[in-house]
Design a protein around this motif. Structure first.
Motif, PDB file in Angstrom:
ATOM      1  N   ALA A  12      36.256  61.629  -6.208  1.00 12.96           N
ATOM      2  CA  ALA A  12      36.454  61.853  -7.645  1.00 12.96           C
ATOM      3  C   ALA A  12      35.623  60.841  -8.417  1.00 12.96           C
ATOM      4  O   ALA A  12      35.358  59.733  -7.933  1.00 12.96           O
ATOM      5  N   GLY A  13      35.225  61.253  -9.612  1.00  9.70           N
ATOM      6  CA  GLY A  13      34.435  60.378 -10.462  1.00  9.70           C
ATOM      7  C   GLY A  13      34.514  60.808 -11.910  1.00  9.70           C
ATOM      8  O   GLY A  13      35.200  61.777 -12.243  1.00  9.70           O
ATOM      9  N   ILE A  14      33.806  60.072 -12.729  1.00 11.34           N
ATOM     10  CA  ILE A  14      33.819  60.355 -14.164  1.00 11.34           C
ATOM     11  C   ILE A  14      32.391  60.407 -14.678  1.00 11.34           C
ATOM     12  O   ILE A  14      31.584  59.509 -14.391  1.00 11.34           O
ATOM     13  N   ARG A  40      31.356  57.643  -8.699  1.00 14.20           N
ATOM     14  CA  ARG A  40      32.341  58.450  -7.976  1.00 14.20           C
ATOM     15  C   ARG A  40      32.569  57.837  -6.615  1.00 14.20           C
ATOM     16  O   ARG A  40      31.792  57.002  -6.164  1.00 14.20           O
ATOM     17  N   SER A  49      43.587  62.413  -7.888  1.00 15.89           N
ATOM     18  CA  SER A  49      42.149  62.420  -8.172  1.00 15.89           C
ATOM     19  C   SER A  49      41.794  61.569  -9.393  1.00 15.89           C
ATOM     20  O   SER A  49      40.790  60.855  -9.389  1.00 15.89           O
ATOM     21  N   TRP A  50      42.616  61.604 -10.444  1.00 13.52           N
ATOM     22  CA  TRP A  50      42.305  60.808 -11.634  1.00 13.52           C
ATOM     23  C   TRP A  50      42.422  59.309 -11.342  1.00 13.52           C
ATOM     24  O   TRP A  50      41.684  58.500 -11.906  1.00 13.52           O
ATOM     25  N   ALA A  53      39.242  58.372  -9.609  1.00 12.80           N
ATOM     26  CA  ALA A  53      38.137  58.329 -10.571  1.00 12.80           C
ATOM     27  C   ALA A  53      38.134  57.005 -11.344  1.00 12.80           C
ATOM     28  O   ALA A  53      37.092  56.341 -11.445  1.00 12.80           O
ATOM     29  N   GLU A  56      37.258  54.048  -8.886  1.00  7.75           N
ATOM     30  CA  GLU A  56      35.846  54.030  -8.527  1.00  7.75           C
ATOM     31  C   GLU A  56      34.966  53.578  -9.690  1.00  7.75           C
ATOM     32  O   GLU A  56      34.018  52.815  -9.498  1.00  7.75           O
ATOM     33  N   LYS A  75      37.793  69.095 -16.176  1.00  6.25           N
ATOM     34  CA  LYS A  75      37.950  68.772 -14.761  1.00  6.25           C
ATOM     35  C   LYS A  75      37.156  69.826 -14.015  1.00  6.25           C
ATOM     36  O   LYS A  75      37.500  70.998 -14.051  1.00  6.25           O
ATOM     37  N   PHE A  95      35.169  65.909 -10.924  1.00  5.22           N
ATOM     38  CA  PHE A  95      34.612  65.117 -12.014  1.00  5.22           C
ATOM     39  C   PHE A  95      35.446  65.276 -13.283  1.00  5.22           C
ATOM     40  O   PHE A  95      35.835  66.382 -13.660  1.00  5.22           O
ATOM     41  N   TYR A  96      35.669  64.140 -13.944  1.00  2.00           N
ATOM     42  CA  TYR A  96      36.290  64.095 -15.262  1.00  2.00           C
ATOM     43  C   TYR A  96      35.196  63.673 -16.242  1.00  2.00           C
ATOM     44  O   TYR A  96      34.075  63.354 -15.835  1.00  2.00           O
TER      45      TYR A  96
END
Length: 161
Positions: A12-14, A40, A49-50, A53, A56, A75, A95-96
């Motif tokens: 997960a990442g942003i 990520r 997952s959040w 994110a 990371e 999302k 991904f956020y």
């Protein structure tokens, strides 16, 4: 019971952006082998997952959760198979989307640099990853949708910039 012939890996990442003189700039981290990418990483046991994110992003950029304004209802998933050390892997990256006002980041030892890319530069950096280009496009559309939802200021009318 049927034996799986692959290992599932979730990351997960942003997608982090900021506004610079009216233009969107996206944060990319430089990994070895000429690869630019969003912050990520792999989900740890017991994490949502959040949470992954945010963890990371903090580890890879130094940005705190309080320095990010999350964009609601964004999302997206990237899913792909690959081989690693002779094993079949099926990877899911979640991904956020978040905005920050911070321009400086502190990269981790796993990265060699960072940069703030315009949309056009970001598309070029991701060119060999078609799915990631589409994710970036969805992020820009989500940012545009939020701008459209913002009410105009009340009071005397002012010309738009």
């Amino acid at each position: 019971m049927e034996k799986k012939d692959y290992t599932k890996v979730i990351s997960a990442g942003i997608i982090i952006f900021r506004r610079v003189e009216g233009e969107l700039k996206f944060l990319f981290l430089y990994r070895s082998r000429g690869t630019w990418d969003f912050p990520r990483g792999r989900m740890e046991e017991g994490e949502r997952s959040w949470q992954t994110a945010f963890r990371e992003v903090r580890e890879e950029t130094g940005l705190r959760r309080s320095e990010l304004v999350m964009h609601p209802n964004f999302k997206v998933y990237e899913k792909f198979p690959y081989m690693s050390e002779g094993k079949r892997i099926f990877k899911v990256v979640i991904f956020y989307l978040a905005e920050t006002s911070q321009s400086r980041v502190k990269i981790s030892s796993e990265h060699e640099g960072y940069g703030w890319f315009s949309y056009a530069e970001a598309r070029k950096a991701l060119a060999r990853y078609k799915a990631r280009v589409e994710i970036l496009k969805k992020a820009v559309e989500a940012i545009d949708d939020i701008k459209k939802e913002d009410p105009l200021p009340s009071g005397p009318s002012q010309p738009l910039p």
